[in-house]
Design a protein around this motif. Structure first.
Motif, PDB file in Angstrom:
ATOM      1  N   GLN A   1      87.036  54.441  51.742  1.00  0.00           N
ATOM      2  CA  GLN A   1      86.254  53.724  50.743  1.00  0.00           C
ATOM      3  C   GLN A   1      84.954  53.278  51.397  1.00  0.00           C
ATOM      4  N   TYR A   2      83.859  53.801  50.916  1.00  0.00           N
ATOM      5  CA  TYR A   2      82.557  53.476  51.481  1.00  0.00           C
ATOM      6  C   TYR A   2      81.967  52.289  50.721  1.00  0.00           C
ATOM      7  N   ASP A   3      81.600  51.274  51.449  1.00  0.00           N
ATOM      8  CA  ASP A   3      81.041  50.057  50.846  1.00  0.00           C
ATOM      9  C   ASP A   3      79.727  49.701  51.533  1.00  0.00           C
ATOM     10  N   TYR A   4      78.651  49.814  50.803  1.00  0.00           N
ATOM     11  CA  TYR A   4      77.330  49.495  51.327  1.00  0.00           C
ATOM     12  C   TYR A   4      76.630  48.396  50.520  1.00  0.00           C
TER      13      TYR A   4
ATOM     14  N   GLY B   1      64.518  55.717  51.072  1.00  0.00           N
ATOM     15  CA  GLY B   1      64.963  55.660  49.684  1.00  0.00           C
ATOM     16  C   GLY B   1      66.083  56.657  49.420  1.00  0.00           C
ATOM     17  N   LEU B   2      65.965  57.863  50.006  1.00  0.00           N
ATOM     18  CA  LEU B   2      67.013  58.870  49.863  1.00  0.00           C
ATOM     19  C   LEU B   2      68.293  58.421  50.564  1.00  0.00           C
ATOM     20  N   LEU B   3      68.135  57.771  51.722  1.00  0.00           N
ATOM     21  CA  LEU B   3      69.306  57.263  52.436  1.00  0.00           C
ATOM     22  C   LEU B   3      70.030  56.216  51.595  1.00  0.00           C
ATOM     23  N   LYS B   4      69.280  55.327  51.000  1.00  0.00           N
ATOM     24  CA  LYS B   4      69.870  54.273  50.166  1.00  0.00           C
ATOM     25  C   LYS B   4      70.603  54.888  48.974  1.00  0.00           C
ATOM     26  N   LEU B   5      69.993  55.888  48.360  1.00  0.00           N
ATOM     27  CA  LEU B   5      70.623  56.554  47.235  1.00  0.00           C
ATOM     28  C   LEU B   5      71.889  57.276  47.671  1.00  0.00           C
ATOM     29  N   GLY B   6      71.840  57.953  48.823  1.00  0.00           N
ATOM     30  CA  GLY B   6      73.012  58.655  49.327  1.00  0.00           C
ATOM     31  C   GLY B   6      74.181  57.725  49.571  1.00  0.00           C
ATOM     32  N   ARG B   7      73.901  56.566  50.156  1.00  0.00           N
ATOM     33  CA  ARG B   7      74.959  55.589  50.393  1.00  0.00           C
ATOM     34  C   ARG B   7      75.551  55.096  49.072  1.00  0.00           C
ATOM     35  N   ALA B   8      74.702  54.858  48.100  1.00  0.00           N
ATOM     36  CA  ALA B   8      75.180  54.387  46.799  1.00  0.00           C
ATOM     37  C   ALA B   8      76.048  55.443  46.123  1.00  0.00           C
ATOM     38  N   LEU B   9      75.644  56.720  46.216  1.00  0.00           N
ATOM     39  CA  LEU B   9      76.428  57.797  45.617  1.00  0.00           C
ATOM     40  C   LEU B   9      77.772  57.956  46.319  1.00  0.00           C
ATOM     41  N   LEU B  10      77.760  57.802  47.644  1.00  0.00           N
ATOM     42  CA  LEU B  10      79.003  57.889  48.403  1.00  0.00           C
ATOM     43  C   LEU B  10      79.938  56.746  48.036  1.00  0.00           C
TER      44      LEU B  10
ATOM     45  N   LEU C   1      79.910  55.065  45.144  1.00  0.00           N
ATOM     46  CA  LEU C   1      80.340  55.253  43.764  1.00  0.00           C
ATOM     47  C   LEU C   1      81.469  56.279  43.659  1.00  0.00           C
ATOM     48  N   SER C   2      81.311  57.407  44.333  1.00  0.00           N
ATOM     49  CA  SER C   2      82.310  58.470  44.227  1.00  0.00           C
ATOM     50  C   SER C   2      83.611  58.113  44.941  1.00  0.00           C
ATOM     51  N   SER C   3      83.532  57.451  46.095  1.00  0.00           N
ATOM     52  CA  SER C   3      84.757  57.086  46.814  1.00  0.00           C
ATOM     53  C   SER C   3      85.558  56.052  46.046  1.00  0.00           C
TER      54      SER C   3
ATOM     55  N   GLU D   1      74.133  46.176  42.588  1.00  0.00           N
ATOM     56  CA  GLU D   1      73.058  46.929  43.242  1.00  0.00           C
ATOM     57  C   GLU D   1      73.384  48.415  43.268  1.00  0.00           C
ATOM     58  N   CYS D   2      74.663  48.757  43.507  1.00  0.00           N
ATOM     59  CA  CYS D   2      75.070  50.168  43.500  1.00  0.00           C
ATOM     60  C   CYS D   2      74.801  50.790  42.133  1.00  0.00           C
ATOM     61  N   ALA D   3      75.115  50.051  41.071  1.00  0.00           N
ATOM     62  CA  ALA D   3      74.883  50.534  39.712  1.00  0.00           C
ATOM     63  C   ALA D   3      73.398  50.734  39.451  1.00  0.00           C
TER      64      ALA D   3
END
Length: 610
Positions: free
Chosen positions: A236-239, A591-600, A602-604, A244-246
């Protein structure tokens, strides 16, 4: 006391030296395609020493405890226990070192527990290499084991202790207290200090050259640290907090199909999905190669061609789920190998089954490999055709099973004999474009290029013969790879590694069309169902890229403990072990890194909740 202390220090030193030697061996054995100097070898040793020391202390625990016991009680069985222990350790180290050097040229990552899954289907695991190669590696395991064990027995075991009989109690107590005081130091050494962050692979990463970073990683530690992350392990990835993730992912995954461009002549075509093994864009016109896949390149010009499609992952089991279920891939977890999760996923086949379609799945290899049968059957496929449905002669035409040209003939016959009163979907997963590249024709000198050229010829034969059947007029053929392939410098640090072609062709396609927005293979489900005007709300991670709701074009890719994000303006690849960006293009890398973490994240969270 001196003998016991000397024994422990010699054992620790020999273990560290073995690990250092393994690093040098790894660099020499895997040097093809990687340029380094003697200075680089030294830097690898220096940066990797902390992980080597931590791992060595871990394996020193049992000898350390036996030494404490020997202060009070001496017995011959203690020496025998140490001999057996060091023999087992030597075997384990040898297997790790040999496996690491063997697998790295294929996988391009350090040894971890994911290799254990292939022991369930040993024939498939051995399919990529020859028996001679396996025999040589077995000999190497024996040799390395003997060498390591000789060091332990000669330097450590033979004179490790002396009888404590006749010594007074006080010296024994003092010695025992000394060793007990060393326990916290050993724990800290194994843990990697007193900081919140414990010993991890990322601590040895120091270079922009991933080969040097991987060389610094201790393969034994890499394997042990990943044991808990087995095939049923979900991270479970939590950033961020949920709000904020939404916000970060808002507008990324939209389930509506509104105002779509219509690509098809009718909404209920028969469908053939061809999933090409490893055929990344580097082997097509995307990578500048006209000669490797000339027929695919020409077909792309004549058909609907998605020019900016990216793979979700790097393995067949993960890519197949992304394609057929429209579901994300994860850095470590394979959803296909978790039946209690994979059977709950939506799938194209399930949706079409509800619309009256008959679904069939074709694979020339072992359908049980990586739990594929369970996934395919639970995804709505009624008929399976795989290796065991063919003669023993046909099964042995390739290392992985039945050759692609034989499977093409099967598909053509089945299409011709399909009933006309009910729509159908057939899915074919190819296999010949895979190590050891044992294809029947040799038209290109490079064996890898030649294998993809052979695949290209098989696809051409399939399309050419299907065009001659009456079924062609109502047929939609969708062709795309399961993932790319690491080769000649193309890896996670390059955008091209994830870039793959997707072609829609057949008589059911209106006309040629080029779709140039960034998207990913998991978008196929919603896009296809949107074209057929079938509901796809349950595909929460698949987007109809032809819909007007597709307003944030981007692609998300994961690899072994890493991820990459691509949009029209840039590319970013992030190593989760090193906790650092290893490659980037464009201005908004963070910005791409932040989005990638959020997507990870969300999906996990979604996978865990299923």
């Amino acid at each position: 006391m001196k003998r016991r202390l000397s024994f422990l220090l010699k054992t620790l030193l020999w273990t560290v030296l073995v690990f250092i030697g393994a690093k040098v061996w790894f660099m020499l054995a895997c040097r093809e395609g990687h340029i380094f100097t003697m200075a680089d070898v030294w830097q690898v040793i220096i940066h990797g020493i902390s992980l080597d020391l931590s791992t060595s202390l871990y394996f020193l625990v049992l000898p350390f405890l036996l030494i404490i016991v020997s202060i009070w009680w001496q017995s011959k069985w203690m020496r025998r226990v140490l001999q057996v222990y060091f023999l087992l350790v030597s075997i384990a180290f040898s297997l790790a070192f040999v496996a690491d050097t063997c697998l790295y040229p294929f996988w391009q990552f350090k040894l971890d527990a994911s290799c254990l899954q292939y022991l369930e289907t040993p024939d498939e695991a051995a399919a990529s290499v020859s028996k001679t190669y396996l025999f040589k590696q077995l000999i190497m395991v024996v040799f390395v084991t003997a060498f390591i064990y000789y060091g332990y027995r000669s330097f450590c075991v033979s004179k490790q202790t002396r009888s404590s009989r006749g010594r007074s109690i006080l010296p024994r107590v003092m010695e025992c207290v000394l060793y007990l005081l060393c326990i916290p130091m050993m724990v800290l050494g194994i843990r990697g200090g007193v900081d919140e962050s414990t010993t991890n692979i990322g601590q040895v990463y120091y270079s922009q050259n991933q080969f040097l970073n991987h060389s610094a990683v201790n393969p034994v530690f890499s394997f042990l640290s990943s044991i808990s992350k087995s095939r049923n392990y979900i991270i479970q990835y939590d950033y961020f907090d949920e709000e904020e993730c939404a916000q970060l992912t808002d507008g990324i995954y939209t389930v509506e199909s509104i105002g779509c461009d219509t690509l098809l002549n009718n909404q209920r075509p028969n469908i053939l999905i061809v999933i090409m093994e490893s055929c990344g864009g580097q082997f097509t016109e995307i990578g500048g190669h006209q000669e490797i896949t000339p027929h695919l390149n020409q077909l792309a010009k004549e058909s609907v061609y998605f020019t900016q499609l990216y793979a979700n992952s790097w393995r067949t089991d993960k890519g197949t789920v992304s394609i057929l279920s429209g579901y994300p891939a994860f850095p470590i977890t394979s959803v296909m190998k978790i039946p209690e999760k994979s059977r709950k996923l939506p799938s194209i086949a399930k949706s079409l089954q509800q619309a009256g379609y008959d679904n069939s799945f074709y694979y020339g290899g072992d359908i049980n490999f990586t739990n594929m049968r369970s996934y395919v059957m639970s995804s709505g496929y009624k008929q399976l055709k795989w290796k065991n449905d063919y003669s023993s002669e046909q099964q042995s035409t390739a290392k992985w099973g039945v050759r692609d040209d034989i499977m093409v003939n099967t598909l053509i016959d089945d299409v011709k004999n399909s009933p006309n009163d009910k729509p159908w979907m057939k899915t074919w997963l190819t296999l010949s474009s895979h190590e050891p590249w044992d294809v029947p024709a040799k038209e290109l000198d490079n064996p890898v290029y030649n294998a993809f050229h052979y695949l290209d010829n098989c696809i051409d034969t399939l399309i050419t013969q299907l065009k001659q059947t009456p079924q062609w007029d109502n047929l939609l053929v969708i062709i795309l790879p399961d993932h790319g392939y690491r080769y000649e410098g193309i890896n996670e640090t390059t955008r091209l590694y994830n870039h793959i072609p997707m072609i829609w062709t057949g008589g059911a396609v209106k006309s040629s069309y080029r779709f140039t927005k960034v998207c990913m293979q998991s978008d196929l489900a919603a896009t296809l169902l949107g074209q057929m005007q079938l509901p796809h709300e349950e595909f929460t991670f698949s987007r109809d890229v032809l819909s007007k709701t597709y307003i944030r074009p981007m692609a998300f890719h994961t690899y072994v403990n890493g991820m990459a994000v691509i949009d029209s303006c840039g590319f970013m690849s992030y190593d989760l072990d090193a906790k650092k960006i290893i490659a980037s293009e464009g201005k908004d890398t963070l910005g791409l890194l932040k989005l990638g973490r959020a997507l990870l994240q969300l999906s996990s969270h979604d996978l865990i909740s299923r």
